[in-house]
Design an enzyme around this catalytic site. Structure first.
Site, PDB file in Angstrom:
ATOM      1  N   ASP A  86      -8.784   4.110  -3.365  1.00  0.00           N
ATOM      2  CA  ASP A  86      -9.419   2.979  -4.041  1.00  0.00           C
ATOM      3  C   ASP A  86      -8.312   1.956  -4.263  1.00  0.00           C
ATOM      4  O   ASP A  86      -7.291   2.269  -4.900  1.00  0.00           O
ATOM      5  CB  ASP A  86      -9.971   3.387  -5.403  1.00  0.00           C
ATOM      6  N   HIS A 142      -6.336  10.217   0.557  1.00  0.00           N
ATOM      7  CA  HIS A 142      -7.083  10.991   1.546  1.00  0.00           C
ATOM      8  C   HIS A 142      -6.750  10.536   2.966  1.00  0.00           C
ATOM      9  O   HIS A 142      -6.220   9.441   3.180  1.00  0.00           O
ATOM     10  CB  HIS A 142      -8.580  10.838   1.286  1.00  0.00           C
ATOM     11  N   SER A 226       0.111   2.944  -7.576  1.00  0.00           N
ATOM     12  CA  SER A 226       1.144   2.562  -6.623  1.00  0.00           C
ATOM     13  C   SER A 226       0.525   1.924  -5.392  1.00  0.00           C
ATOM     14  O   SER A 226      -0.483   1.236  -5.501  1.00  0.00           O
ATOM     15  CB  SER A 226       2.001   3.766  -6.250  1.00  0.00           C
TER      16      SER A 226
END
Length: 260
Positions: A86, A142, A226
């Site tokens: 995200d 992911h 980050s």
């Protein structure tokens, strides 16, 4: 003047001592008392969490939270490349013949970021995309596609902010911060995933040791917000129309397609 002040502030908050104190607090039981205000200030979406807010015992648990299974469906189109996180798209574009990526009109050395000339050669004149995770975001990372996991290595020491101000006024955080790099091999070529640390030297934790990962499979997580940078070989992908600097993407949403 602003540039000097911002860099001074960064230096003051990134000494080993202050980083250790912040880390110690986020892991402590006392940090659970700030969780309600933290989620309110940063507008964290509580509806997507896999458990109620009061179940998190400290801020660290909140940072590395999982989502409920229905929150992020992973696009299953065979040729799609999905966002691994995200994030806000900070920048995207073509890696120059001079081994640089241009971010906010500022050149960043891909050579310094990768620190492996043999691997780097594959990505010259390929494409890059920079994905910034803010404090409110889901922090797990992911795989963008089904791929074989190749070389993995670590570079850098200190970690400075990687938000818009950090990129503009910091000392090239995208290429100098502590970072973990993983090369993935897929049917159209190679992709390099660069996980850039922020605030803590050891803020990137791997969760998978598999040799082959499926699209959307969890690979690692940040213990603080980050950045993830993806590098693609030349002529291997085409970015989708939803990819714009400043736009927001969610993990599992397509951001590119493989070229046939």
């Amino acid at each position: 003047m602003l540039q000097h002040l911002y860099r001074t502030f960064i230096e003051l908050t990134n000494h080993q001592g202050s980083s250790k104190l912040i880390r110690k607090f986020t892991f402590s039981k006392w940090s659970r008392f700030v969780i309600p205000s933290y989620t309110k200030v940063f507008k964290v979406n509580k509806e997507e969490m896999d458990k109620p807010l009061h179940h998190y015992q400290n801020l660290h648990e909140l940072f590395i939270r999982r989502l409920n299974p229905s929150a992020r469906p992973v696009d299953q189109e065979k040729d799609s490349v999905v966002s691994p996180v995200d994030a806000k798209i900070e920048a995207y574009g073509v890696i120059t013949p001079q081994k640089e990526m241009i971010v906010k009109n500022k050149p960043y050395s891909i050579q310094e970021m990768v620190s492996n000339d043999l691997i780097l050669e594959k990505y010259i004149e390929g494409q890059f995309i920079i994905l910034y995770l803010s404090p409110k975001d889901y922090h797990r990372i992911h795989s963008p596609l089904k791929a074989q996991v190749g070389n993995t290595w670590t570079v850098g020491q200190k970690s400075y902010p990687v938000n818009s101000l950090g990129i503009k006024y910091g000392k090239e955080p995208l290429v100098k911060n502590f970072r973990k790099l993983t090369e993935l091999t897929f049917e159209n070529g190679h992709m390099l995933m660069v996980k850039v640390g922020a605030m803590f030297i050891n803020s990137i934790e791997a969760v998978s040791k598999k040799e082959v990962v499926e699209k959307g499979e969890e690979m690692a997580y940040f213990t603080f917000g980050s950045t993830v940078i993806l590098l693609f070989e030349k002529n291997s992908i085409t970015f989708d129309s939803n990819v714009h600097s400043g736009s927001y993407v969610k993990y599992g949403e397509p951001i590119a397609h493989l070229k046939k």
